[in-house]
Structure formats: C-alpha cells, structure tokens
Design a protein around this motif. Structure first.
Motif, PDB file in Angstrom:
ATOM      1  N   GLU A 108     -17.130 -33.929  38.626  1.00 55.07           N
ATOM      2  CA  GLU A 108     -17.411 -34.340  37.336  1.00 55.07           C
ATOM      3  C   GLU A 108     -18.617 -34.962  37.276  1.00 55.07           C
ATOM      4  N   LEU A 109     -18.803 -36.212  38.125  1.00 50.58           N
ATOM      5  CA  LEU A 109     -20.169 -36.696  38.343  1.00 50.58           C
ATOM      6  C   LEU A 109     -21.367 -36.016  38.695  1.00 50.58           C
ATOM      7  N   GLU A 110     -21.045 -35.182  39.617  1.00 50.03           N
ATOM      8  CA  GLU A 110     -22.028 -34.422  39.874  1.00 50.03           C
ATOM      9  C   GLU A 110     -22.519 -33.340  38.865  1.00 50.03           C
ATOM     10  N   ASN A 111     -21.544 -32.900  37.960  1.00 47.85           N
ATOM     11  CA  ASN A 111     -21.807 -31.855  37.123  1.00 47.85           C
ATOM     12  C   ASN A 111     -22.732 -32.709  35.982  1.00 47.85           C
ATOM     13  N   LEU A 112     -22.320 -33.828  35.644  1.00 46.53           N
ATOM     14  CA  LEU A 112     -22.849 -34.795  34.783  1.00 46.53           C
ATOM     15  C   LEU A 112     -24.279 -35.021  35.032  1.00 46.53           C
ATOM     16  N   TYR A 113     -24.293 -35.566  36.435  1.00 41.05           N
ATOM     17  CA  TYR A 113     -25.943 -36.071  36.835  1.00 41.05           C
ATOM     18  C   TYR A 113     -26.858 -34.775  36.699  1.00 41.05           C
ATOM     19  N   PHE A 114     -26.218 -33.423  36.942  1.00 46.22           N
ATOM     20  CA  PHE A 114     -27.077 -32.351  36.828  1.00 46.22           C
ATOM     21  C   PHE A 114     -27.780 -32.351  35.418  1.00 46.22           C
ATOM     22  N   ASN A 115     -26.991 -32.230  34.473  1.00 48.51           N
ATOM     23  CA  ASN A 115     -27.139 -31.922  33.082  1.00 48.51           C
ATOM     24  C   ASN A 115     -27.978 -33.244  32.543  1.00 48.51           C
ATOM     25  N   TYR A 116     -27.738 -34.488  33.011  1.00 49.86           N
ATOM     26  CA  TYR A 116     -28.446 -35.614  32.663  1.00 49.86           C
ATOM     27  C   TYR A 116     -29.680 -35.700  33.173  1.00 49.86           C
ATOM     28  N   SER A 117     -29.992 -35.183  34.099  1.00 50.06           N
ATOM     29  CA  SER A 117     -31.473 -35.159  34.817  1.00 50.06           C
ATOM     30  C   SER A 117     -32.162 -34.246  33.813  1.00 50.06           C
ATOM     31  N   ARG A 118     -31.428 -33.119  33.762  1.00 46.63           N
ATOM     32  CA  ARG A 118     -32.387 -32.248  32.645  1.00 46.63           C
ATOM     33  C   ARG A 118     -32.795 -32.725  31.427  1.00 46.63           C
ATOM     34  N   TYR A 119     -31.742 -33.534  30.894  1.00 49.51           N
ATOM     35  CA  TYR A 119     -32.071 -34.393  29.679  1.00 49.51           C
ATOM     36  C   TYR A 119     -33.164 -35.433  29.845  1.00 49.51           C
ATOM     37  N   LEU A 120     -33.104 -36.197  31.071  1.00 48.00           N
ATOM     38  CA  LEU A 120     -34.226 -36.999  31.194  1.00 48.00           C
ATOM     39  C   LEU A 120     -35.603 -36.364  31.293  1.00 48.00           C
ATOM     40  N   GLN A 121     -35.695 -34.992  32.019  1.00 49.90           N
ATOM     41  CA  GLN A 121     -37.022 -34.311  31.994  1.00 49.90           C
ATOM     42  C   GLN A 121     -37.479 -33.909  30.771  1.00 49.90           C
ATOM     43  N   ILE A 122     -36.664 -33.339  29.790  1.00 52.95           N
ATOM     44  CA  ILE A 122     -37.282 -33.110  28.535  1.00 52.95           C
ATOM     45  C   ILE A 122     -37.685 -34.535  27.652  1.00 52.95           C
ATOM     46  N   SER A 123     -36.844 -35.650  28.069  1.00 53.88           N
ATOM     47  CA  SER A 123     -37.199 -36.851  27.135  1.00 53.88           C
ATOM     48  C   SER A 123     -38.586 -37.471  27.662  1.00 53.88           C
ATOM     49  N   SER A 124     -38.973 -37.327  28.924  1.00 51.06           N
ATOM     50  CA  SER A 124     -39.848 -37.994  29.440  1.00 51.06           C
ATOM     51  C   SER A 124     -41.209 -36.997  29.633  1.00 51.06           C
ATOM     52  N   SER A 125     -41.074 -35.811  29.409  1.00 51.64           N
ATOM     53  CA  SER A 125     -42.119 -35.155  29.611  1.00 51.64           C
ATOM     54  C   SER A 125     -41.987 -33.672  28.624  1.00 51.64           C
ATOM     55  N   ARG A 126     -42.790 -33.782  27.686  1.00 53.07           N
ATOM     56  CA  ARG A 126     -43.047 -32.624  26.731  1.00 53.07           C
ATOM     57  C   ARG A 126     -44.399 -31.959  26.566  1.00 53.07           C
ATOM     58  N   THR A 127     -45.035 -32.939  25.428  1.00 53.06           N
ATOM     59  CA  THR A 127     -46.365 -32.329  24.985  1.00 53.06           C
ATOM     60  C   THR A 127     -47.262 -33.751  25.080  1.00 53.06           C
ATOM     61  N   ALA A 128     -46.732 -34.775  25.656  1.00 53.11           N
ATOM     62  CA  ALA A 128     -47.882 -35.939  25.680  1.00 53.11           C
ATOM     63  C   ALA A 128     -48.865 -35.392  26.515  1.00 53.11           C
ATOM     64  N   PRO A 129     -50.046 -36.237  26.662  1.00 53.72           N
ATOM     65  CA  PRO A 129     -51.409 -36.019  27.219  1.00 53.72           C
ATOM     66  C   PRO A 129     -51.313 -36.350  28.810  1.00 53.72           C
ATOM     67  N   VAL A 130     -50.202 -37.284  29.171  1.00 50.58           N
ATOM     68  CA  VAL A 130     -49.943 -37.522  30.571  1.00 50.58           C
ATOM     69  C   VAL A 130     -48.623 -37.186  30.902  1.00 50.58           C
ATOM     70  N   PRO A 131     -48.496 -36.949  32.370  1.00 51.67           N
ATOM     71  CA  PRO A 131     -47.024 -36.733  32.726  1.00 51.67           C
ATOM     72  C   PRO A 131     -46.019 -37.716  33.013  1.00 51.67           C
ATOM     73  N   SER A 132     -45.097 -37.657  33.174  1.00 52.29           N
ATOM     74  CA  SER A 132     -43.906 -38.771  33.555  1.00 52.29           C
ATOM     75  C   SER A 132     -44.407 -39.507  34.783  1.00 52.29           C
ATOM     76  N   ASN A 133     -44.015 -40.893  34.761  1.00 52.52           N
ATOM     77  CA  ASN A 133     -44.429 -41.568  35.838  1.00 52.52           C
ATOM     78  C   ASN A 133     -43.432 -42.074  36.793  1.00 52.52           C
ATOM     79  N   LEU A 134     -43.573 -42.987  37.603  1.00 56.98           N
ATOM     80  CA  LEU A 134     -42.405 -43.612  38.633  1.00 56.98           C
ATOM     81  C   LEU A 134     -41.012 -43.729  37.773  1.00 56.98           C
ATOM     82  N   GLN A 135     -41.217 -44.302  36.709  1.00 53.60           N
ATOM     83  CA  GLN A 135     -40.032 -44.774  35.775  1.00 53.60           C
ATOM     84  C   GLN A 135     -39.734 -43.686  34.778  1.00 53.60           C
ATOM     85  N   GLY A 136     -40.588 -42.461  34.668  1.00 55.00           N
ATOM     86  CA  GLY A 136     -40.449 -41.461  33.596  1.00 55.00           C
ATOM     87  C   GLY A 136     -41.169 -41.890  32.618  1.00 55.00           C
TER      88      GLY A 136
END
Length: 823
Positions: free
Chosen positions: A350-378
């Motif tokens: 259950e945790l492994e499944n949630l972590y996978f989906n949550y990390s994808r959520y963090l990806q779209i939340s911290s990097s979309r169309t901004a002029p610079v990429p996500s950093n060490l803390q996203g």
C-alpha cells in the motif's frame, strides 16, 4: 437485494483502493513552523508534516492547524545572496583570466600531487580556477496565516488530506454540531493559489494575515486585497516581489487592522485568491524585467472573473489528466491507516503504491512551465539558509529530478530543464574561455543557481565538468519522443558540450585521453596516506563513461539531422582513444583509472556505474564481464544509504535484473527514508529521492535502453549495440566502441518485466513510456506476464524481449497498438 449489496460492497472496495493509491490522510495537524525550525533545517516539524501544493512555479504547504492555519508560499525564481546584472563574462561566475594558470594546475595532476597541502591538485585548483562569486541560495517567499479562534480541545472528526490525483488539499473537523471545511489548491492553468473556508450550522470569525521572513517589506489592505511588497537581499541588485491576497467573504464584514491583517466576521463561506510574482526573468545576464506588480494584478483579475468553482474544476482536470496517464496498481488490501501511521508500520504494498503516485504528483507540482527547473527541495523551502543552498547540484541531484518524467509519462515537466540548459550553455561558454582557455563549446561546474552560475566550485576538491551529465537527460527526452523539431532545438547545446570535451580531454601516461581536473563525486581515495579530503583526481570513470555517452548522442543527433559530417568524423576518431573502463584487483569496476578502490568503501555515491543507469552502455545482457564487476562494486558499497542514494541503488539493481534487491531498496526508501508527509528523508529533506524512487519502479517493470542494430539476429547479444569491447591486449580493459552507422535508425528493444519483485506477484501498470515513442500497459499474475499493450505515439519499429527471448521486428504506425501475450 443481495446483488445490490454485493455491488455496493464492490464499489466501496474499488473506491478504498483508489483512495489508498492517491490519498494522503492524517488525523491531526502538522506541527507549527517554529522560529527554531526555520533557522535550523535539521529540526523536524512543519516541513516534514505539512502537505505540499504547487503549479511548477508557485508552491504552498498547509499545516491544517485548528487555531492557526499556516500556509507557506514559495516562488521557484526567488533566490537571495547572489549577484545578477554583471557583465556577460562575470555573470557566469568564472575567474577572468584563470586560463593563464590552467596548465600550471594540470601539471600538479600529471605529477600526482595528491592531498590538500600547498601545491596539491586541490590547492592549485582552488587558488587558480575556483570561483569567488557567491552562489546564493533558494529563498522562502511568504507566509499566509488564517486564525480561526477555534479551541482544538473540543474538536472532533478531524481530517487533513491531500489527493494526489486531483491536487486538492482539505481540512475538516466538527465543533459540537458545526462542521468546518477548508480546501486548497495551486492552479497551473490560471497560476493562482486558491482556498475556501466553509461552515455548516454556524458562522466563522477569521483573522487573515500575511508575512515574510525578508525584512524589506510593506503590507497594506485595499479593495478586499492584502498587498504585500518586498525586496530580497542580494549581493548585487535586490529582487523585488509582490503578493496579492484577495478575500471574498460574501456578505460578511471585512475589518482591516493596523498590522495589515484583516478580520472576517460572521462568514459562512470565505474564498481566498492569492497571486504573486518576482521581478525575475530568465534573460542572461540581467535576470530582471518582469512587471511583477502588473502580472499579479492581471492574474488576480482573471481568477476573480473565472470564479472559484471554475478555477477548481479546471485545476482538477489539469492534474488528473496527467496523473491518470500512468497508474500503478499493486495487489493489496487498504489498511485505512493514516499516512504517518502507514509509514511507521513499515514496508507495505500500500505504501509503495502510494509513494509511486505521490512522487508523480510532486513532479507536476514542482516542474511545469516555470523558467527554471525544480531544485534540491523541488519547490518547497521555508529556511533562509536551506540545506546545501537548495540549489542545483550537478553531480546527480538535478539530473535525478528528471529521470522519471520520461518513463512515468510526465514529459511536460521537462520543459523547465530544457530552458535552464539553454541558459547554462550561454553562460558556460564564458567559463570555457576564461577558466580553461577553450574557445569552443561550454562548461558547467558542480553547482548552479537561477542566475547562470556555471563556474568551478569554490572548493578545488570539487572540480567537475557536468556538461555531459546534464546533456544525457536532454538526449533521453528525444529518445522517448523522436521529435526532430525538439532535436533541432537542443542540438546546439549537445554539440557545444561535446566541443568543450573534445578540447578538454588530454593524453595521459598511457596515451589514452581522459578528463582532468575532475573527481568521482564525492568520494576520496588513498585516504590512509592523504586524508578524507583527497578527492581531486584525473580520468574518473564516471566522466569517461559520460563523455562516450555524449559523443555517441551527438553522432546520432547529427546523423538524424543530416549535418556536421566533419564534426561527426572528429567524434568517431576520438572515441577509441578514450581511457578504457577497467576491472580492478578485487574484480570490481574501477572508480578511477588507477586501482585505488577499497572493498570496505561504502560511500553513498557510486558514480562509476552511471553507464549502468541512467546510462545504457553496461548491461547484464550484452556486457557480462563488466556487469560482474559492477556486481562486485555494489556488494562493496553495501545497502544502507541516504535517500537519493537508496533510490539510485534501486535503479542499479533493476538494471541488473535483480527485482528483489531493487525492491529491497525501494521498500527502505518508502518506509525508512520517508517523512510523515512522504518527503524524501535524505536527511534532511531532498526531493530527488522521491523522483529517483519512482524511476526505479518504472525500471523494474519496463526497460528500453538497448538498441537492435541487427534485426536478423534472434540473440540479444548479437542484435544489440555494444558500447564497450574487451581490449585485445589487456583482458581487464574495455575500450569504447565507435557507434555503428545504423545506430541512429536502430529500433529500441522493449524488455518487459525485467526486474519484477517477487513481492509484486500480481499487478498492473498503465502508461509507462518506452524509448522510440511508445506507451506500454502491462498486466501480470503470479510473477508472469499476462498481457502487454504497446501503443505508438509516433510511427516506428521495436522488438520485445521477454524471459530470454527476442521477438521479431514490429513496425507500427502512430496511433496503432500491438498486443503482446505470454502464451
């Protein structure tokens, strides 16, 4: 009636499983963000418990506090303590004229001047090459506080949630017969943070206040809007910003206070709209010019015209479309535990499944169309002095942030990385010229910021050329989309990096070409004699591997684009001259060209396996002797690691086709290296572990990095391109291979379930991406493939590899699907 009950139960089970896959839930608020925590990032609390929201530029975290809600805001462009607006040369951070002493520095390398004493490699690199310019750090932005006056001791039915599928955060609780609810989101379509507070059977009295840690600021209230303006301290040219917080409380009273806060009296429905911008623009070398005040007002007006419900609807559609593309479904029964308790319980599907989906959520939340990429803390930082500056580390972290965008089907998140690389290439040409005396191409050091800093690090022991590493991600993006227009866009960056390396490489004692100065991040050698800071070296294996990777990519790109024949010939001539990869005295893959490895070294970096992952040149299927040496290295390095290192090891083991070992590291990452809010526990928080962990899941289920250059062969050993061959004179040496002329048009080999863990005996994955422009859905039961659907997003060819067998060549048109069944 019985049938109806059964159907209701089935719907409930499906709903519960869906919630367990996407929903983070808690039965208490996050800790308050204390002054002590904001001054010391090692102090646990708010940052490890509050829940993150973001649209790639504007980020927020909410605590869910009952008496006091604390919403921390971030803007990905806001940095401090650095410089901008210098001359083109100076803005790069380079030491002007350093190249005059470059050969003096190199002489120390040629003469084996180890250690850190005067005249050593490190001392001379620091003295003559290392930058004096302040890098600065990623800065916190603002804080929004909502005070309710509620007594937490009389609250019941408290719930705090984040739905990773919709990007909606909620808080709800009851006091007697009154139910209170809050919801939050950061909209990417409309670039606004929005919140809604409601009360049933009663009214609310709220106090809304804004603040910032930056001392130069002013707050005023006008037209139902709290206006916060401020400046952030730079060594040169302070950054200006503005934040607007508009309050729509219906018929309730809004009473401004002297401190800029606002009282909301007798409300049942309060909507809050927040827009904010800095004056930053990604224009080298000024990095200034945005009309942040006008943009803040225009975006607020737009949001108000759209209205809360429509903002929320478009936000949910935006996030769910991206999240639904790729879904992992493991076979587990939901525990109904809160997320923090789920982590405490230890490893679970259950945790492994949630972590996978949550990390994808963090990806779209911290990097979309901004002029610079996500950093060490996203995107999320609340400290004026964050860990490692919360900057761009190029000795793995920045690259790892973007490993999973390809395989986990979020290619839109890669655009900020592309734009950043354009800036790096522009700045890095001045570093190439002034630091190293090289008039072609560009160079990038170990650390970067949003102001084009590309110079060598301030410590000589951290000398590194990062261009080849960063370009690997650029070409991988092409490998997955096969878009020639994109390849045209990035080709000058690839070529510039290669031109620099071609000039930077130098002959060594055996006549082969290697890179120096360099190091093997962040490891030391000969420590008994020279100490733990003896890190600076020559010809580190990882960088030699990356140089080959870059040269091969450039040859393919030039071939596809039909240009630069003379440049291609130069690359083809230089590849066989690169220092070979070597197997050392313990049977290990050597980290350096000298046999300095120690079998007791358990350093978290294993950079010299980069050709195994994320590279493609080491494989148990086609380079078996090198793979055996890599296995010895993995054994020496051990199992216990920091967050990002754990994630990388999971990827290594997946590429080694050891699913259970890969799963062991993923388990450790999701339980022992996860905070209550599932942020990666480095420690402290670094987001690369989240992203690297999800990348490892994709690698366990599908690999597509090998190419078939002989489609008539049924043997993968004979069909696949091999980048290293055994030296005929020295059996423990493996020399680089000039790529076959057919490589540019070679089909990718889709290896299905290459490292399926035994713990994942049954499951499905939808929407994995494969190189060549394909999406793959996989169903498996009892550890065996049931069905794979391979869908073409562009016309092309591929071969399937499963259980030791290589298929025929499939040719498929854009939009078509091949169904592969294990019969």
């Amino acid at each position: 009636m019985i049938k109806h009950i059964v159907s209701v139960l089935l719907i409930f089970v499906i709903s519960a499983k869906c919630s367990a896959q996407f929903l983070l839930t808690y039965d208490k608020p996050a800790s308050k963000f204390t002054t002590e925590q904001r001054q010391d990032y090692n102090k646990p609390g708010y940052m490890q418990e509050a829940l993150p929201l973001g649209n790639g530029r504007l980020g927020a975290m909410f605590s869910g506090g009952i008496e006091e809600e604390h919403i921390m805001l971030n803007d990905i462009t806001l940095w401090m303590n650095s410089k901008r607006g210098l001359s083109e040369v100076e803005q790069s951070g380079t030491r002007v004229g350093a190249y005059k002493n470059f050969q003096k520095v190199r002489e120390a390398y040629r003469n084996d001047k180890y250690g850190t004493s005067e005249g050593s490699m490190e001392a001379l690199s620091t003295k003559y090459l290392s930058s004096h310019q302040p890098l600065g750090n990623y800065a916190p932005f603002t804080d929004l506080y909502v005070f309710t006056g509620h007594d937490s001791t009389v609250v019941s039915d408290y719930t705090r949630t984040l739905n990773a599928r919709t990007g909606i955060g909620t808080v709800s609780y009851s006091i007697n017969d009154t139910h209170f609810k809050r919801e939050y989101f950061c909209s990417h379509p409309n670039d606004v943070f929005a919140a809604r507070y409601t009360a049933q059977n009663s009214k609310m009295n709220l106090k809304i206040k804004v603040g910032t840690l930056h001392k130069k600021n002013s707050v005023k209230f006008q037209g139902n809007t709290i206006v916060l303006t401020g400046k952030v301290s730079m060594v040169q040219d302070d950054i200006e910003f503005q934040q607007l917080v508009h309050i729509d409380a219906g018929n309730a009273k809004l009473i401004p206070q002297e401190d800029g806060s606002v009282l909301v009296e007798d409300a049942t429905d309060v909507k809050i709209y927040l827009t904010a911008y800095t004056d930053y623009l990604p224009v080298y070398p000024s990095f200034k010019g945005r009309d942040f005040q006008l943009d803040s007002q225009n975006m607020l007006n737009k949001a108000l015209n759209i209205g809360y419900n429509n903002l929320k609807k478009s936000h949910e559609q935006d996030v769910s479309e991206l999240m639904d593309r790729c879904q992992l479904k493991l076979n587990f029964e939901p525990s109904e535990l809160t997320t923090d308790e789920l982590v405490k319980r230890g490893p679970s599907l259950e945790l492994e499944n949630l972590y996978f989906n949550y990390s994808r959520y963090l990806q779209i939340s911290s990097s979309r169309t901004a002029p610079v990429p996500s950093n060490l803390q996203g995107l999320w930082n609340g400290n004026l002095k964050p860990a490692w500056n919360s900057d761009y580390h190029t000795d793995i972290n920045l690259a790892m942030n973007y490993w999973m965008v390809e395989t986990a089907n979020l290619p839109e998140s890669f655009r900020p990385y592309i734009e950043y690389m354009k800036m790096v290439a522009e700045s890095g040409k001045f570093v190439a010229q002034e630091s190293f005396g090289i008039g072609k191409g560009w160079s990038m050091g170990l650390n970067g910021n949003v102001f084009g800093f590309t110079a060598p690090n301030t410590h000589g022991r951290r000398m590194q050329q990062s261009g080849a590493w960063l370009c690997q991600n650029l070409f991988e993006h092409y490998a997955f989309n096969k878009d020639k227009k994109y390849l045209e866009e990035i080709y000058p960056i690839l070529k510039g990096a290669a031109e620099f390396y071609m000039a930077f490489l130098a002959p060594w004692k055996d006549g082969s070409l290697l890179v120096y100065p360099t190091w093997s991040p962040e490891n030391a050698y000969l420590t008994d004699k020279y100490g733990k800071l003896n890190k600076q070296a020559y010809g580190a294996s990882f960088e030699q591997q990356l140089a080959l990777n870059l040269f091969t990519d450039c040859i393919e790109a030039a071939t596809v684009l039909k240009r630069d024949e003379s440049f291609v010939k130069q690359l083809q001539n230089i590849i066989p001259k690169l220092t070979p990869q070597k197997i050392g005295q313990y049977g290990q893959l050597q980290e350096w060209p000298e046999d300095w490895d120690s079998p007791t070294d358990q350093h978290r970096h294993i950079s010299h396996l980069i050709a195994l992952h994320p590279g493609r040149d080491f494989s148990p299927l086609i380079t078996k002797e090198i793979t055996e040496a890599a296995l010895v290295t993995m054994k020496h390095r051990g199992d216990i690691s920091t967050g990002w290192s754990t994630a990388w090891k999971a990827n290594f083991w997946a590429r080694l086709h050891n699913g259970d070992k890969a799963h062991q590291f993923y388990q450790f990452l999701t339980s022992e290296r996860a905070y209550p809010n599932l942020f990666d526990f480095h420690p402290p928080f670094q987001i690369d572990g989240n992203f690297g962990g999800t990348a490892s899941v994709c690698e366990m289920l599908l690999q597509s990095h090998l190419r078939s250059i002989d489609n008539s062969s049924n043997s993968i050993e004979n069909a696949a391109f091999v980048a290293y061959k055994k030296d005929t004179k020295q059996s423990n040496h493996f020399v680089p291979v000039v790529p076959d002329e057919n490589l540019a048009n070679a089909s990718y080999i889709l290896h299905l379930l290459p490292a399926l863990p035994s713990a994942w005996s049954t499951g499905t994955i939808k929407g994995l991406r494969a190189r060549g422009g394909f999406e793959v859905d996989i169903i498996w039961e009892k550890g065996k493939l049931v069905e794979a659907k391979i869908h073409a997003n562009t016309s092309g060819d591929f071969r399937v590899y499963l259980e030791g067998k290589l298929s025929k060549l499939f040719s498929i048109n854009n939009g078509e699907t091949v169904v592969w069944k294990n019969e």
